[in-house]
Design an enzyme around this catalytic site. Structure first.
Site, PDB file in Angstrom:
ATOM      1  N   SER A  65      94.252  62.791  16.400  1.00 50.01           N
ATOM      2  CA  SER A  65      95.182  61.710  16.150  1.00 50.01           C
ATOM      3  C   SER A  65      96.399  62.222  15.407  1.00 50.01           C
ATOM      4  CB  SER A  65      94.493  60.578  15.385  1.00 50.01           C
ATOM      5  OG  SER A  65      94.908  60.563  14.043  1.00 50.01           O
ATOM      6  N   LYS A  66      97.522  61.752  15.891  1.00 49.87           N
ATOM      7  CA  LYS A  66      98.808  62.165  15.335  1.00 49.87           C
ATOM      8  C   LYS A  66      98.860  61.727  13.860  1.00 49.87           C
ATOM      9  CE  LYS A  66     103.407  62.981  15.834  1.00 49.87           C
ATOM     10  NZ  LYS A  66     103.814  64.356  15.671  1.00 49.87           N
ATOM     11  N   ARG A  67      98.308  60.551  13.614  1.00 48.96           N
ATOM     12  CA  ARG A  67      98.353  60.022  12.253  1.00 48.96           C
ATOM     13  C   ARG A  67      97.580  60.911  11.272  1.00 48.96           C
ATOM     14  NH1 ARG A  67      95.737  55.032  11.631  1.00 48.96           N
ATOM     15  NH2 ARG A  67      95.888  54.850  13.886  1.00 48.96           N
TER      16      ARG A  67
END
Ligand code: GLU
Length: 492
Positions: free
Chosen positions: A260-262
């Site tokens: 996940s980019k987050r």
């Protein structure tokens, strides 16, 4: 009343015959590794069978629109060589290819579905809630007389359109990867298809678009697997042919977490910025969840298109391993032609080497076998623009059997040889040093070590004395040797 003539016209536009796949990203502003893999598999399935690859932008969630995000999609696909046959920029027989430009279509289809008995108008207040928590068995609008419902719609009452899910029975759908999956209909809710504002929900628009675009294979992330039974019931309600579903398991950061980019996992753009080559990323990503027959791992895009076979896509989630990608990357770097490598390496070389007199192509030659990522380059070249301050202890090297007085002597004698060399090329520079070693009856290293230290000021450099001298040019090489002589003489 549904506009049947219009629906017939739409049906007539649908291209039929060959394989048609689509990549349907929502413009988020970056390309996830998982998304890139979906795009790649979708493209490969189309290309493998000589079909069409379509790009559709799913921007119905207006609240989440990101400026410039569609350009990121175009740019990434183009960079990766995943060319599309139809799409917003290139047009095609079933345009428009941007969902927000298709808003006029969905209500017409929903009205038709109401007439066919597979959807109904719902006037309840709680219909604003599209989350699916609504209990369809309790919805009084489900059993409204259709004429009465139409009368209320015409009188301007607010409504949503809901899917009429059969209360009994089982819906079975087939996925190419997961096989047959059956779901009790009573577990499915009468999802909203058209909202109060007349716009479609995502799930409805997706089905209508796939049908209107003649999509034969729906390739997407397995997070959509649970929506598939409702999609199937929609296709059946319309009397449409159900496409093949290809749901791909997620790309994971570790055993338990999706990438996940987050959480800081790299997107495609991040990987490129970290010095990975597009071709290496694509090759690696292709193998995240798909395995060719045999042991071979390195495949060009064209070769992948030939080999790709849906039946070899894995059900299990794949773990993204940056070390493995790094290994692929170095293999790709080694396999490039020197010219191609010089082209991609130049911007990185110029980060460290500002002196325009130093030839980037020549510098690239010493790097190609010595870097795993393009971002490794600048730090390896920190001695080229200016000789770093160095400790004369570097001249003492056991393996080359060198000491400071010996090095001083070699440098003093090689300087006039270099100054008067007829040509400043690799052979002449090499011969100057090996001739001296031969005449002294010593190993080449005894001459080359001090020369390399004097001209680089570093114990470890990409390339040896010959390559570095050649890159620096005669004048700079001799100036650095003169400095080395002064340094060593000052201590003698
Ligand atoms: N727009 C969806 C996404 O970006 C794709 C869903 C689909 O391919 O059906 O996740």
């Amino acid at each position: 009343m549904a506009d049947l003539k219009w629906i017939e016209e739409q049906e007539a536009r649908i291209p039929r015959g060959g394989v048609r796949t689509r990549f349907a990203p929502s413009p988020t502003g970056y390309m996830h590794v998982g998304n890139l893999r979906t795009a790649l598999y979708t493209w490969l399935i189309a290309r493998h069978s000589g079909g069409k690859f379509i790009l559709r932008i799913e921007d119905t969630d207006r609240g989440r629109l990101v400026e410039g995000a569609v350009d990121v999609i175009y740019r990434t696909l183009a960079e990766c060589g995943l060319d599309h046959d139809e799409g917003p920029d290139v047009g095609g027989p079933v345009a428009p290819y941007i969902q927000s430009e298709r808003q006029g279509f969905y209500l017409k289809y929903a009205e038709w579905l109401v007439e066919r008995g597979h959807a109904y108008y719902c006037f309840c207040e709680k219909s604003e809630d599209e989350s699916g928590s609504f209990e369809h068995t309790e919805d009084p609008c489900r059993s409204l007389d259709p004429q009465e419902a139409l009368r209320r719609v015409r009188s301007g009452e607010a409504y949503v359109i809901r899917q009429r899910i059969p209360r009994e029975g089982v819906t079975v759908f087939h996925d190419e990867i997961f096989g047959d999956i059956s779901v009790e209909n009573c577990e499915l809710d009468d999802q909203v298809l058209i909202k109060r504002d007349g716009l479609p929900t995502y799930n409805f628009a997706n089905v209508v678009d796939d049908h209107m675009m003649g999509i034969t294979h729906v390739v997407r992330g397995s997070e959509y697997l649970s929506s598939a039974p409702k999609y199937n019931l929609l296709y059946e309600g319309f009397g449409w042919e159900i496409p093949k579903y290809v749901h791909c398991s997620p790309v994971m950061r570790d055993q338990h977490n999706k990438m996940s980019k987050r959480h800081g996992d790299p997107s495609y753009e991040d990987l490129i910025a970290e010095g990975y080559l597009t071709e290496a990323v694509l090759n690696y990503v292709a193998l995240l969840g798909w395995s060719p027959e045999g042991e071979r791992e390195i495949y060009s895009l064209g070769e992948l298109a030939q080999e790709f076979d849906i039946s070899r896509i894995s059900k299990s989630p794949a773990i993204f391993d940056i070390e493995k990608l790094t290994h692929f990357n170095s293999e790709y770097i080694r396999a490039m032609s020197p010219e191609d490598f010089a082209r991609v390496a130049e911007p990185y070389i110029r980060q460290a080497v500002k002196n325009p007199a130093l030839d980037a192509a020549l510098i690239a030659q010493i790097l190609q076998a010595r870097c795993e990522k393009l971002t490794d380059i600048p730090e390896k070249l920190d001695f080229l623009d200016a000789l770093p301050d160095y400790d004369t202890e570097l001249y003492v090297h056991k393996k080359s059997k060198t000491d400071k007085p010996g090095c001083l002597d070699v440098l003093r004698r090689i300087l006039p040889v270099f100054t008067s060399l007829a040509a400043w090329d690799a052979e002449s520079i090499m011969a100057a040093m090996t001739d001296m070693a031969a005449a002294d009856g010593v190993k080449n290293a005894k001459v080359m070590w001090p020369v390399r230290i004097a001209i680089s000021g570093k114990a470890v450099t990409p390339g040896g004395a010959v390559e570095i001298a050649r890159i620096l040019g005669r004048e700079e090489t001799c100036a650095r040797i003169t400095q080395g002589i002064a340094k060593l003489a000052a201590e003698a």
